[in-house]
Design an enzyme around this catalytic site. Structure first.
Site, PDB file in Angstrom:
ATOM      1  N   LYS A 116      -3.043   5.789  -5.659  1.00  0.00           N
ATOM      2  CA  LYS A 116      -2.020   5.638  -4.620  1.00  0.00           C
ATOM      3  C   LYS A 116      -0.838   6.566  -4.824  1.00  0.00           C
ATOM      4  O   LYS A 116      -0.151   6.906  -3.852  1.00  0.00           O
ATOM      5  CB  LYS A 116      -1.554   4.196  -4.580  1.00  0.00           C
ATOM      6  CG  LYS A 116      -2.628   3.234  -4.124  1.00  0.00           C
ATOM      7  CD  LYS A 116      -2.036   1.877  -4.244  1.00  0.00           C
ATOM      8  CE  LYS A 116      -2.730   0.856  -3.446  1.00  0.00           C
ATOM      9  NZ  LYS A 116      -1.897  -0.338  -3.347  1.00  0.00           N
ATOM     10  N   LYS A 201      10.711   0.799  -3.502  1.00  0.00           N
ATOM     11  CA  LYS A 201      11.724  -0.105  -2.977  1.00  0.00           C
ATOM     12  C   LYS A 201      10.976  -1.295  -2.363  1.00  0.00           C
ATOM     13  O   LYS A 201      10.001  -1.105  -1.641  1.00  0.00           O
ATOM     14  CB  LYS A 201      12.510   0.640  -1.893  1.00  0.00           C
ATOM     15  CG  LYS A 201      13.544  -0.185  -1.216  1.00  0.00           C
ATOM     16  CD  LYS A 201      14.906   0.100  -1.798  1.00  0.00           C
ATOM     17  CE  LYS A 201      15.927  -0.878  -1.273  1.00  0.00           C
ATOM     18  NZ  LYS A 201      16.954  -1.203  -2.258  1.00  0.00           N
ATOM     19  N   LEU A 203      10.722  -3.758   0.324  1.00  0.00           N
ATOM     20  CA  LEU A 203      11.323  -3.959   1.645  1.00  0.00           C
ATOM     21  C   LEU A 203      11.425  -5.455   1.937  1.00  0.00           C
ATOM     22  O   LEU A 203      10.523  -6.225   1.625  1.00  0.00           O
ATOM     23  CB  LEU A 203      10.516  -3.226   2.716  1.00  0.00           C
ATOM     24  CG  LEU A 203      10.376  -1.707   2.514  1.00  0.00           C
ATOM     25  CD1 LEU A 203       9.620  -1.081   3.673  1.00  0.00           C
ATOM     26  CD2 LEU A 203      11.730  -1.032   2.362  1.00  0.00           C
ATOM     27  N   HIS A 208       3.486  -5.209   8.400  1.00  0.00           N
ATOM     28  CA  HIS A 208       2.396  -4.331   7.957  1.00  0.00           C
ATOM     29  C   HIS A 208       1.692  -3.831   9.217  1.00  0.00           C
ATOM     30  O   HIS A 208       1.079  -4.605   9.947  1.00  0.00           O
ATOM     31  CB  HIS A 208       1.424  -5.123   7.074  1.00  0.00           C
ATOM     32  CG  HIS A 208       0.191  -4.355   6.700  1.00  0.00           C
ATOM     33  ND1 HIS A 208      -0.125  -4.028   5.394  1.00  0.00           N
ATOM     34  CD2 HIS A 208      -0.802  -3.837   7.453  1.00  0.00           C
ATOM     35  CE1 HIS A 208      -1.255  -3.345   5.377  1.00  0.00           C
ATOM     36  NE2 HIS A 208      -1.692  -3.215   6.612  1.00  0.00           N
ATOM     37  N   LYS A 237      -4.319 -10.186   3.678  1.00  0.00           N
ATOM     38  CA  LYS A 237      -4.273 -10.472   5.113  1.00  0.00           C
ATOM     39  C   LYS A 237      -4.995 -11.777   5.457  1.00  0.00           C
ATOM     40  O   LYS A 237      -6.052 -12.056   4.909  1.00  0.00           O
ATOM     41  CB  LYS A 237      -4.921  -9.312   5.871  1.00  0.00           C
ATOM     42  CG  LYS A 237      -4.180  -7.995   5.636  1.00  0.00           C
ATOM     43  CD  LYS A 237      -5.035  -6.783   5.961  1.00  0.00           C
ATOM     44  CE  LYS A 237      -4.339  -5.519   5.483  1.00  0.00           C
ATOM     45  NZ  LYS A 237      -5.240  -4.352   5.470  1.00  0.00           N
ATOM     46  N   ASN A 289      -6.873   3.475   3.280  1.00  0.00           N
ATOM     47  CA  ASN A 289      -8.168   2.917   2.897  1.00  0.00           C
ATOM     48  C   ASN A 289      -9.264   3.796   3.485  1.00  0.00           C
ATOM     49  O   ASN A 289      -9.305   4.027   4.687  1.00  0.00           O
ATOM     50  CB  ASN A 289      -8.300   1.475   3.380  1.00  0.00           C
ATOM     51  CG  ASN A 289      -7.412   0.546   2.585  1.00  0.00           C
ATOM     52  OD1 ASN A 289      -7.302   0.694   1.365  1.00  0.00           O
ATOM     53  ND2 ASN A 289      -6.754  -0.378   3.238  1.00  0.00           N
ATOM     54  N   ARG A 291     -12.399   3.563   4.166  1.00  0.00           N
ATOM     55  CA  ARG A 291     -13.601   2.784   4.498  1.00  0.00           C
ATOM     56  C   ARG A 291     -13.337   1.990   5.765  1.00  0.00           C
ATOM     57  O   ARG A 291     -12.233   2.004   6.292  1.00  0.00           O
ATOM     58  CB  ARG A 291     -13.905   1.821   3.348  1.00  0.00           C
ATOM     59  CG  ARG A 291     -12.701   0.934   3.062  1.00  0.00           C
ATOM     60  CD  ARG A 291     -12.993  -0.195   2.121  1.00  0.00           C
ATOM     61  NE  ARG A 291     -11.774  -0.821   1.655  1.00  0.00           N
ATOM     62  CZ  ARG A 291     -11.072  -1.728   2.322  1.00  0.00           C
ATOM     63  NH1 ARG A 291     -11.453  -2.123   3.529  1.00  0.00           N
ATOM     64  NH2 ARG A 291      -9.967  -2.241   1.820  1.00  0.00           N
TER      65      ARG A 291
END
Ligand code: ADP
Length: 449
Positions: A116, A201, A203, A208, A237, A289, A291
């Site tokens: 990442k 940071k 948030l 999202h 999620k 992601n 995929r």
């Protein structure tokens, strides 16, 4: 086009891929562990191969067994689905080395986005805004403290190899950063075998928002709009919707075009998702992601495009055949993830399904591998069904969603259906007024009552 595809996965996503293949006239090969011998994905596939005992590391993550199954059955391509092998660059490489096509991006792109820190750096250099934070991995606590002082508390320590919300810890001051740093590293080492962490940071009340992209091997890239996945528990999620109630058309267009342009600049091929946090009108990239996503159906419902078919087509070298201006967005869709878990304690609830009735009617889609008498094994992810509801407006979608949730019967095991019934009745949800912390607050409120 491919003639035979091996689906290296299980459950509802294996069925989803089988369905796309079947419609395209492609034969399917299912692979399964001994725990899944009676599973629906095995029953529906044209052929099936047992690849090992129940633990995933011995079956669905067993590369030699999967490649042997593809060789024995004469498959010409392998679809990794989601989870398991879907974001393992080495798997993609080995699939290609053994002469099969990998239905996904190149190993190089999977590797780049799998780290990442590298991913953030790369997209930032191509013009995408990212969450303020460290430029690279943190190699000492002192460096972490210095960065946190710069960007201001609270901060989030995240695993460079992260996924599934693991290896992520919030720190509100230097003392708690010390602890968060150690804990995140330990968790990341255990989960990913890589303890590199970085800092962002934290948030306070973002949403999202993620953009679905697709690119062919000829340099064409499009986006299919956004999904709002802010309803989360432990950074995972729970429910997703498209379009987001928080974006106006200008914001939607701008971030969609940026994501598609970045995808083209990356030379990416396949479906992918660029994830952003959205706060005070600003977008901040968090990860890509490489995929198919669990929540892809909401995009399919509002675009009418079969994303798995598109994924297979571009993997076979076909050009997109359409442009951004050919794509239309229509109506509203919401997906509820139904897990075999207690709806309040979230304790896993594997076992035999004693009765099963899936809702139906206009605008209702259920992606599930369940059937009456099916035994949900304890070895895998607890997702057992996705209910996706479409309406011409968000309001119509909500009316249908409530009705469909009331119809859904899964007996014999605990499921998160009651949680969905509860949250779709909440005024904030009905108003589309929620951020990534909303569900946690709702759940914490009911605990303290
Ligand atoms: P993973 O790959 O583990 O899923 P992500 O980077 O995609 O991790 O983040 C998962 C979720 O964690 C996000 O959807 C969001 O809810 C939360 N999150 C991630 N980064 C931040 C941040 N900088 N500030 C606040 N919340 C964040």
């Amino acid at each position: 086009m491919f003639e035979k595809v091996l689906i290296a996965n299980r459950g509802e996503i294996a069925l989803r891929i089988h369905r796309a293949c079947r419609e395209m006239g492609i034969q399917t090969v299912a692979v399964h562990s001994t725990a899944d011998a009676d599973a629906m994905h095995v029953r529906l596939a044209d052929e099936s191969v047992c690849i090992g005992p129940p633990p995933a590391r011995d079956s669905y993550l067993n590369i030699p067994a999967i490649l042997s199954a593809a060789a024995i059955t004469g498959a010409d391509a392998i679809h990794p689905g989601v989870g398991f092998m879907s974001e393992k660059a080495q798997f993609a490489e080995m699939v290609e080395e053994h002469g099969f096509a990998f239905i996904g991006p190149t190993a190089e792109h999977i590797r780049m986005m799998g780290d990442k820190v590298v991913a953030k750096h790369t997209v930032q250099s191509l013009g995408l805004p990212v969450v303020p934070g460290s430029d690279g991995p943190m190699d000492s606590l002192d460096a972490a403290i210095a960065i946190a002082r710069d960007i201001g508390y609270p901060v989030l320590v995240k695993a460079a190899a992260g996924g599934g919300g693991r290896g992520m810890k919030v720190a509100r001051n230097p003392e708690s950063l010390r602890e968060a740093y150690q804990m995140a590293r330990g968790e990341a080492r255990a989960a990913f075998g890589n303890d590199q962490v970085y800092i962002e940071k934290f948030l306070q009340r973002p949403r999202h928002i993620e953009i679905q992209v697709l690119a062919d091997a000829h340099g064409n890239a499009v986006h299919f709009g956004e999904r709002d996945c802010s309803v989360q528990r432990r950074h995972q999620k729970v429910l997703e919707e498209a379009p987001s109630p928080a974006l106006n058309d200008g914001q939607r267009h701008k971030i969609g075009m940026l994501a598609a342009e970045t995808t083209a600049k990356l030379g990416y091929r396949g479906v992918g998702t660029m994830e952003f946090l959205f706060e005070d009108g600003n977008f901040y990239f968090i990860e890509m992601n490489t995929r198919l996503q669990v929540e892809h159906p909401v995009t399919e419902m509002i675009t009418g495009i079969d994303l798995v078919r598109e994924q297979i087509r571009v993997a076979a070298g076909a050009p997109l055949g359409y442009q951004q201006s050919d794509l239309q967005f229509d109506g509203h869709a919401i997906e509820c993830r139904v897990n075999a878990e207690h709806p309040e304690s979230f304790a896993p609830s594997p076992g035999r399904v004693q009765s099963y009735h899936a809702p139906g009617g206009l605008g209702v889609r259920v992606d599930s591998a369940l059937y009456d008498g099916y035994i949900v094994p304890p070895h895998y992810d607890s997702l057992i069904a996705k209910m996706i509801v479409y309406g011409s407006s968000r309001n119509e979608c909500l009316m249908r969603l409530r009705r469909a949730l009331d119809e859904f019967v899964i007996g014999g095991i605990e499921t998160t259906l009651p949680l969905h019934q509860r949250l779709v009745a909440e005024v904030d949800f009905i108003n589309g007024d929620y951020d990534i912390h909303w569900l946690e607050h709702l759940l914490a409120g009911s605990e303290s009552r």
